[in-house]
Write a protein that holds these residues in place. Structure first.
Motif, PDB file in Angstrom:
ATOM      1  N   VAL A   1      32.513 -40.291 -16.117  1.00 29.01           N
ATOM      2  CA  VAL A   1      31.795 -41.415 -15.647  1.00 29.01           C
ATOM      3  C   VAL A   1      33.119 -42.457 -14.600  1.00 29.01           C
ATOM      4  N   ALA A   2      32.722 -42.586 -13.606  1.00 25.58           N
ATOM      5  CA  ALA A   2      33.708 -43.506 -12.869  1.00 25.58           C
ATOM      6  C   ALA A   2      32.864 -44.432 -11.870  1.00 25.58           C
ATOM      7  N   VAL A   3      33.621 -45.629 -11.456  1.00 26.01           N
ATOM      8  CA  VAL A   3      32.746 -46.274 -10.735  1.00 26.01           C
ATOM      9  C   VAL A   3      33.743 -46.735  -9.470  1.00 26.01           C
ATOM     10  N   ALA A   4      32.969 -47.232  -8.549  1.00 25.49           N
ATOM     11  CA  ALA A   4      33.866 -47.691  -7.287  1.00 25.49           C
ATOM     12  C   ALA A   4      33.140 -48.979  -6.602  1.00 25.49           C
ATOM     13  N   TRP A   5      34.105 -49.637  -6.141  1.00 22.32           N
ATOM     14  CA  TRP A   5      33.544 -50.839  -5.230  1.00 22.32           C
ATOM     15  C   TRP A   5      33.843 -50.632  -3.882  1.00 22.32           C
ATOM     16  N   PRO A   6      32.977 -49.783  -3.411  1.00 17.96           N
ATOM     17  CA  PRO A   6      32.998 -49.517  -1.903  1.00 17.96           C
ATOM     18  C   PRO A   6      33.701 -50.440  -0.876  1.00 17.96           C
TER      19      PRO A   6
ATOM     20  N   GLY B   1      37.420 -47.415   2.985  1.00 19.99           N
ATOM     21  CA  GLY B   1      37.614 -46.588   1.466  1.00 19.99           C
ATOM     22  C   GLY B   1      36.916 -45.214   1.550  1.00 19.99           C
ATOM     23  N   GLU B   2      37.582 -44.510   0.808  1.00 20.62           N
ATOM     24  CA  GLU B   2      37.235 -42.828   0.992  1.00 20.62           C
ATOM     25  C   GLU B   2      36.204 -42.495  -0.215  1.00 20.62           C
ATOM     26  N   PRO B   3      34.918 -42.288   0.213  1.00 24.05           N
ATOM     27  CA  PRO B   3      33.985 -41.936  -0.904  1.00 24.05           C
ATOM     28  C   PRO B   3      34.447 -40.826  -1.909  1.00 24.05           C
ATOM     29  N   GLU B   4      35.312 -39.571  -1.315  1.00 26.39           N
ATOM     30  CA  GLU B   4      35.812 -38.661  -1.942  1.00 26.39           C
ATOM     31  C   GLU B   4      36.399 -38.993  -3.173  1.00 26.39           C
ATOM     32  N   ARG B   5      37.155 -40.185  -3.248  1.00 26.73           N
ATOM     33  CA  ARG B   5      38.148 -40.674  -4.258  1.00 26.73           C
ATOM     34  C   ARG B   5      36.862 -40.820  -5.499  1.00 26.73           C
ATOM     35  N   LEU B   6      36.084 -41.357  -5.476  1.00 23.67           N
ATOM     36  CA  LEU B   6      35.002 -41.566  -6.600  1.00 23.67           C
ATOM     37  C   LEU B   6      34.553 -40.196  -7.107  1.00 23.67           C
ATOM     38  N   VAL B   7      34.273 -39.409  -6.220  1.00 26.82           N
ATOM     39  CA  VAL B   7      33.863 -38.079  -6.873  1.00 26.82           C
ATOM     40  C   VAL B   7      35.174 -37.434  -7.569  1.00 26.82           C
ATOM     41  N   ALA B   8      36.210 -37.336  -7.038  1.00 25.93           N
ATOM     42  CA  ALA B   8      37.444 -36.800  -7.649  1.00 25.93           C
ATOM     43  C   ALA B   8      37.696 -37.763  -8.952  1.00 25.93           C
ATOM     44  N   GLU B   9      37.520 -39.046  -9.040  1.00 28.50           N
ATOM     45  CA  GLU B   9      37.597 -39.698 -10.306  1.00 28.50           C
ATOM     46  C   GLU B   9      36.823 -39.117 -11.325  1.00 28.50           C
ATOM     47  N   ALA B  10      35.593 -39.150 -10.948  1.00 25.25           N
ATOM     48  CA  ALA B  10      34.400 -38.697 -12.092  1.00 25.25           C
ATOM     49  C   ALA B  10      34.690 -37.109 -12.476  1.00 25.25           C
TER      50      ALA B  10
ATOM     51  N   ARG C   1      31.297 -34.512 -25.194  1.00 19.46           N
ATOM     52  CA  ARG C   1      31.801 -36.145 -25.260  1.00 19.46           C
ATOM     53  C   ARG C   1      31.705 -36.726 -23.654  1.00 19.46           C
ATOM     54  N   ILE C   2      31.855 -37.955 -23.892  1.00 21.01           N
ATOM     55  CA  ILE C   2      31.941 -38.902 -22.600  1.00 21.01           C
ATOM     56  C   ILE C   2      33.527 -39.354 -22.245  1.00 21.01           C
ATOM     57  N   VAL C   3      33.713 -39.239 -21.022  1.00 18.45           N
ATOM     58  CA  VAL C   3      34.975 -40.144 -20.914  1.00 18.45           C
ATOM     59  C   VAL C   3      34.664 -41.037 -19.698  1.00 18.45           C
ATOM     60  N   ALA C   4      34.800 -42.165 -19.846  1.00 17.64           N
ATOM     61  CA  ALA C   4      34.620 -43.133 -18.767  1.00 17.64           C
ATOM     62  C   ALA C   4      35.790 -43.845 -18.190  1.00 17.64           C
ATOM     63  N   GLY C   5      35.993 -44.308 -17.246  1.00 16.28           N
ATOM     64  CA  GLY C   5      36.987 -45.074 -16.806  1.00 16.28           C
ATOM     65  C   GLY C   5      37.341 -44.904 -15.156  1.00 16.28           C
ATOM     66  N   GLY C   6      38.468 -45.431 -14.916  1.00 15.25           N
ATOM     67  CA  GLY C   6      39.275 -45.298 -13.595  1.00 15.25           C
ATOM     68  C   GLY C   6      38.300 -45.953 -12.455  1.00 15.25           C
ATOM     69  N   ALA C   7      37.959 -47.290 -12.253  1.00 10.83           N
ATOM     70  CA  ALA C   7      37.544 -47.928 -11.119  1.00 10.83           C
ATOM     71  C   ALA C   7      38.090 -47.669  -9.999  1.00 10.83           C
ATOM     72  N   VAL C   8      37.568 -47.072  -9.086  1.00  9.98           N
ATOM     73  CA  VAL C   8      38.118 -46.972  -7.478  1.00  9.98           C
ATOM     74  C   VAL C   8      37.815 -48.180  -7.091  1.00  9.98           C
ATOM     75  N   SER C   9      39.180 -49.258  -6.500  1.00 11.82           N
ATOM     76  CA  SER C   9      39.143 -50.281  -6.104  1.00 11.82           C
ATOM     77  C   SER C   9      38.740 -50.086  -4.449  1.00 11.82           C
ATOM     78  N   ASP C  10      39.492 -49.100  -3.880  1.00 18.17           N
ATOM     79  CA  ASP C  10      39.519 -48.797  -2.243  1.00 18.17           C
ATOM     80  C   ASP C  10      39.950 -49.881  -1.514  1.00 18.17           C
ATOM     81  N   GLY C  11      40.802 -51.185  -2.365  1.00 18.40           N
ATOM     82  CA  GLY C  11      41.358 -51.774  -1.451  1.00 18.40           C
ATOM     83  C   GLY C  11      40.529 -53.263  -1.600  1.00 18.40           C
ATOM     84  N   SER C  12      39.526 -53.285  -2.109  1.00 23.19           N
ATOM     85  CA  SER C  12      38.523 -54.335  -2.063  1.00 23.19           C
ATOM     86  C   SER C  12      39.067 -55.501  -3.026  1.00 23.19           C
ATOM     87  N   GLY C  13      39.800 -55.064  -4.148  1.00 23.70           N
ATOM     88  CA  GLY C  13      40.405 -56.000  -5.116  1.00 23.70           C
ATOM     89  C   GLY C  13      39.390 -56.249  -6.215  1.00 23.70           C
ATOM     90  N   GLN C  14      38.284 -55.542  -6.260  1.00 24.21           N
ATOM     91  CA  GLN C  14      37.138 -56.016  -7.016  1.00 24.21           C
ATOM     92  C   GLN C  14      37.316 -54.989  -8.221  1.00 24.21           C
TER      93      GLN C  14
END
Ligand SMILES: Nc1nc2c(ncn2[C@@H]2O[C@H](COP(=O)(O)OP(=O)(O)OP(=O)(O)O)[C@@H](O)[C@H]2O)c(=O)[nH]1
Length: 311
Positions: free
Chosen positions: A265-270, A274-283, A297-310
Motif C-alpha cells: 500500500v502506498a499513498v501520494a498527494w499529487p 509530479g510523476e504518477p509512476e512513482r506511486l505505482v513504483a512505491e506500491a 501480509r500487508i506492507v504499507a508506507g512510503g507516501a509520495v510527496s511529489d513536492g507538495s510538502g503534504q
C-alpha cells in the motif's frame, strides 16, 4: 448486450412537438422529456442517461446548438448521439448542427416512419459502441477492469486528486506461490482460483469510486481516490481477509495451506509536475517487501510527496 428498452430524451419547448414524437416512439422506447436546455443537460447527466437525444434548435434561454456543444464538451455525455429535429432546414444550419457533433439533422416536416428508422439505427450503433467499449475495458477471465481501464482511471484520478488537493492511495497485491498452485492443481484450476479471488476482492470494496483491476497475471491493483494511508491500509486488511476467508486449499510448503495474497500500500498527494509512476513504483516496492518478508501480509508506507510538502 442491454436488452431493456432504449431511453430517448426529447427536448422541445413546445408540448405539441413532444407529444407527436413521444407517441411515435413510446411503444419501442422509454421516453424522457425536457422543455428547456438546462433540464435537458440535467437529464443527460443523470445516473441512467439517455441512449439518444432528439433536440429542437429554437428554444428560449439556451438554444439547441448551445445544448449540443455543452453535451459534446462533457466526457459524461459526449457519446450520447444527438439528432436535431427542427424547422430550420437550411443547408447552413444543417451543416452547423453536424459540425458541432450531432449524428443527424432532420428538417420538419419529417416522415415519421423514416425518422423512426434513423433513430433506431443510431441507437443500435450506440449500443454496439458501448458494448465494445465495455469489452475493451474488461479482463475476460475475471470480469473486472483490465490494465487498460486501470491506466485510464489512474491518470484521471491523479488529475482529480491534484485539482482537489486530495490524497490518492494505491494497493498492489499478488497471489502467493501461484506458479506452484498451477503446477499442483493445473492451469484451469488456477484460472478458477483467480476468478474467485477477483470476486472476493471486488466484493470487499464499498466506495463507488474505488477501482479494482487485474494488473497482469496473478497481480491485482486497487485505486482508492481521496484516501490516505490509514484508509488504504484499512481497505488492504479487508482485501487480505476476504481472500483468507475464501479458504481455498493451496498445498505448498511455503504457504499456510490456503491461498493467500501479499499486499503493498502506498499513498501520494499529487502536485503539479509530479510523476504518477512513482506511486505505482512505491506500491510495487511495498508488495515486494511483503513477499520478501514472508508473504501473506500487508506492507504499507512510503507516501509520495511529489513536492507538495503534504506527504
Ligand atoms: N492459471 C493461470 N495462471 C496464471 C495466469 N496469469 C499468470 N499465471 C501464472 O502465475 C504464476 C506467477 O508465478 P510467479 O511470478 O513466479 O510468482 P508466484 O509463483 O506467485 O510466487 P510469488 O509471487 O513470489 O509468491 C505463473 O506461473 C503464471 O503462469 C492466469 O491467467 N491463469
Amino acid at each position: 448486450m442491454n436488452s431493456a428498452l432504449p431511453r430517448v430524451l426529447i427536448v422541445d419547448d413546445e408540448r405539441s412537438n413532444i407529444n407527436i414524437l413521444g407517441n411515435l416512439l413510446a411503444p419501442d422506447y422509454e421516453v424522457v422529456v425536457a422543455i428547456d436546455g438546462a433540464s435537458a443537460l440535467r437529464r443527460a447527466r443523470a445516473a441512467t442517461p439517455p441512449d439518444i437525444i432528439l433536440l429542437d434548435v429554437m428554444m428560449p434561454d439556451m438554444n439547441g446548438y448551445d445544448v449540443c456543444r455543452l453535451l459534446k464538451a462533457d466526457a459524461a455525455t459526449r457519446d450520447i448521439p444527438v439528432i436535431f429535429i427542427t424547422s430550420m432546414g437550411e443547408e447552413d444550419n444543417e451543416a452547423y448542427g453536424l459540425d458541432i457533433g450531432a449524428v443527424d439533422y432532420v428538417a420538419k416536416p419529417f416522415s415519421p416512419a423514416i425518422l423512426k428508422r434513423r433513430i433506431q439505427t443510431h441507437v443500435e450503433l450506440k449500443r454496439l459502441r458501448d458494448h465494445y467499449q465495455h469489452l475493451s475495458a474488461t479482463d475476460p477471465l475475471t470480469g473486472i477492469a483490465n490494465r487498460r481501464r486501470f491506466d485510464e482511471a489512474y491518470a484521471a484520478a491523479w488529475q482529480s486528486a491534484l485539482r482537489r488537493h486530495e490524497p490518492l492511495a494505491l494497493i498492489m497485491l499478488d497471489v502467493d506461490r501461484f506458479k506452484a498452485y498451477n503446477d499442483h492443481y493445473g492451469h484451469p484450476a488456477g484460472d478458477r482460483c483467480l476468478q474467485r479471488v477477483a470476486r472476493a476482492l471486488h466484493g470487499s470494496l464499498v466506495r463507488a469510486d474505488d477501482l479494482l483491476a487485474r494488473y497482469g497475471g496473478e497481480e491485482f491493483v486497487c485505486l482508492l481516490p481521496a484516501t490516505d494511508l490509514a484508509g488504504g491500509e484499512a481497505v488492504a486488511r479487508r482485501l487480505h481477509r476476504a481472500v483468507r476467508e475464501l479458504d481455498l486449499p493451496h498445498e505448498h510448503p511455503e504457504v499456510a495451506g490456503r491461498v493467500s495474497i501479499s499486499v503493498g500500500v502506498a499513498v501520494a498527494w499529487p502536485a503539479a509536475g509530479g510523476e504518477p509512476e512513482r506511486l505505482v513504483a512505491e506500491a510495487d516496492l511495498r508488495l515486494y517487501e511483503a513477499k520478501a518478508g514472508g508473504r501473506d501480509r500487508i506492507v504499507a508506507g512510503g507516501a509520495v510527496s511529489d513536492g507538495s510538502g503534504q506527504a
